[in-house]
Motif scaffolding. Structure first.
Motif, PDB file in Angstrom:
ATOM      1  N   GLY A   1       0.826  -1.204   0.000  1.00  0.00           N
ATOM      2  CA  GLY A   1       0.000   0.000   0.000  1.00  0.00           C
ATOM      3  C   GLY A   1       0.856   1.248   0.000  1.00  0.00           C
ATOM      4  N   ASN A   2       0.626   2.116  -0.972  1.00  0.00           N
ATOM      5  CA  ASN A   2       1.339   3.389  -1.061  1.00  0.00           C
ATOM      6  C   ASN A   2       0.398   4.482  -0.563  1.00  0.00           C
ATOM      7  N   TRP A   3       0.673   4.961   0.657  1.00  0.00           N
ATOM      8  CA  TRP A   3      -0.231   5.927   1.282  1.00  0.00           C
ATOM      9  C   TRP A   3      -0.031   7.350   0.767  1.00  0.00           C
TER      10      TRP A   3
ATOM     11  N   ALA B   1       2.933  -5.147   2.606  1.00  0.00           N
ATOM     12  CA  ALA B   1       3.714  -4.015   3.099  1.00  0.00           C
ATOM     13  C   ALA B   1       2.873  -2.750   3.009  1.00  0.00           C
ATOM     14  N   VAL B   2       3.180  -1.795   3.864  1.00  0.00           N
ATOM     15  CA  VAL B   2       2.564  -0.477   3.780  1.00  0.00           C
ATOM     16  C   VAL B   2       3.671   0.561   3.710  1.00  0.00           C
TER      17      VAL B   2
ATOM     18  N   SER C   1      -5.140   2.064 -10.037  1.00  0.00           N
ATOM     19  CA  SER C   1      -6.562   1.979  -9.694  1.00  0.00           C
ATOM     20  C   SER C   1      -6.989   0.554  -9.343  1.00  0.00           C
ATOM     21  N   VAL C   2      -6.134  -0.133  -8.570  1.00  0.00           N
ATOM     22  CA  VAL C   2      -6.497  -1.475  -8.091  1.00  0.00           C
ATOM     23  C   VAL C   2      -7.520  -1.333  -6.973  1.00  0.00           C
ATOM     24  N   LYS C   3      -8.612  -2.073  -7.099  1.00  0.00           N
ATOM     25  CA  LYS C   3      -9.694  -2.048  -6.110  1.00  0.00           C
ATOM     26  C   LYS C   3     -10.145  -3.487  -5.849  1.00  0.00           C
ATOM     27  N   PRO C   4     -10.917  -3.695  -4.779  1.00  0.00           N
ATOM     28  CA  PRO C   4     -11.370  -5.060  -4.486  1.00  0.00           C
ATOM     29  C   PRO C   4     -12.119  -5.716  -5.646  1.00  0.00           C
ATOM     30  N   ASP C   5     -12.863  -4.924  -6.427  1.00  0.00           N
ATOM     31  CA  ASP C   5     -13.672  -5.544  -7.476  1.00  0.00           C
ATOM     32  C   ASP C   5     -12.890  -5.922  -8.730  1.00  0.00           C
ATOM     33  N   ASN C   6     -11.659  -5.418  -8.879  1.00  0.00           N
ATOM     34  CA  ASN C   6     -10.871  -5.826 -10.055  1.00  0.00           C
ATOM     35  C   ASN C   6      -9.601  -6.585  -9.669  1.00  0.00           C
TER      36      ASN C   6
ATOM     37  N   ALA D   1      -6.897   2.859  -2.582  1.00  0.00           N
ATOM     38  CA  ALA D   1      -7.601   1.775  -1.885  1.00  0.00           C
ATOM     39  C   ALA D   1      -6.829   1.238  -0.694  1.00  0.00           C
ATOM     40  N   SER D   2      -5.581   1.669  -0.513  1.00  0.00           N
ATOM     41  CA  SER D   2      -4.803   1.202   0.651  1.00  0.00           C
ATOM     42  C   SER D   2      -5.023   2.090   1.867  1.00  0.00           C
ATOM     43  N   LEU D   3      -5.789   3.156   1.715  1.00  0.00           N
ATOM     44  CA  LEU D   3      -5.998   4.101   2.814  1.00  0.00           C
ATOM     45  C   LEU D   3      -7.145   3.693   3.729  1.00  0.00           C
ATOM     46  N   LYS D   4      -7.848   2.627   3.367  1.00  0.00           N
ATOM     47  CA  LYS D   4      -8.880   2.044   4.226  1.00  0.00           C
ATOM     48  C   LYS D   4      -8.550   0.574   4.410  1.00  0.00           C
TER      49      LYS D   4
END
Length: 252
Positions: free
Chosen positions: A9-11, A40-41, A214-219, A237-240
């Protein structure tokens, strides 16, 4: 060769100190027991130590978003790789498109940063990717070849073992657009082919190549199950914690 999945995750320039610690703790708490996906975050610089402390004893690694190429010196506002390591990090992102195109970082500069980070003992998430105009002009492979050839110049196959490549089509970052599974797989396969030519087949077979854009849970599941896609470099999407954990879960 069976490769592990790796989701980072890149915050970017988001979160407060307290929010960063809470987010990191929620990610660690939400990981499934015995999960095989590496995680990793990458928080903003001021929160690295706090997040690293919060994640001690968990499977979640910490990375920085950038570094300088010198060990120390009169470089006001910069951060040396050794400082990042000392803050509790294992990874550093180098060459993100926002650095390349927003700050004018060149392949030569990124090569120096990569060498410095590896010399300090960090692993590198090395980003490559094309602009929309370059894709529309059928220059994707040319751009990737240039970025890989010059950005990873003079590294050994042994050093490459501590490098993860992240393919991020610039037109898909923060835009809501996403490469099709076919586009992502084709780019990842090309990257692996070029790495094989540069470092040998064994190094290429072991290389982890993440997709970012733009990676998200649905793709995520469709992308992460392509044969040459080994994970994701996740932005917004890594911010939640729940959305990030859903992407991690999609890796299997």
């Amino acid at each position: 060769m069976s490769r592990p999945k790796f989701v980072a995750g890149n915050w970017k320039m988001y979160t407060t100190r307290a929010g960063a610690v809470d987010l990191a703790a929620a990610v660690a708490k939400g990981l499934p027991a015995g999960g095989k996906t590496r995680v990793a975050v990458c928080p903003p610089f001021p929160w690295l130590t706090a997040v690293a402390d919060a994640l001690k004893g968990t499977p979640v690694a910490v990375g920085a978003q950038n570094c300088h190429f010198e060990k120390e010196g009169a470089f006001t506002g910069e951060t040396a790789p050794g400082m990042i390591l000392d803050a509790g990090c294992q990874y550093v992102i180098i060459g993100h498109s926002e650095r390349r195109h927003g700050f004018g970082e060149t392949d030569g500069l990124l090569n120096k940063k990569t060498k410095a980070a590896l010399a300090a003992g960090l692993s590198v998430i090395f980003c490559v990717g094309e602009l929309l105009a370059e894709r529309e002009a059928s220059q994707t492979e040319k751009v990737l070849e240039t970025q890989l050839t010059h950005g990873l110049a003079d590294l050994s196959a042994a050093q490459l073992e501590k490098v993860v490549v992240a393919y991020e089509p610039v037109w898909a970052i923060g835009t809501g657009k996403v490469a099709t599974t076919e586009q992502a797989q084709a780019a990842h396969a090309f990257i692996r082919q070029k790495i094989a030519g540069q470092f040998g087949e064994k190094a290429a077979a072991g290389l982890l190549i993440q997709y970012g854009g733009s990676v998200k849970p649905d793709n995520a599941a469709a992308l992460l199950h392509q044969p040459d896609v080994d994970g994701a470099l996740v932005g917004g999407a890594s911010l939640k914690a729940d959305t990030f954990l859903a992407i991690v879960a999609a890796g299997g």
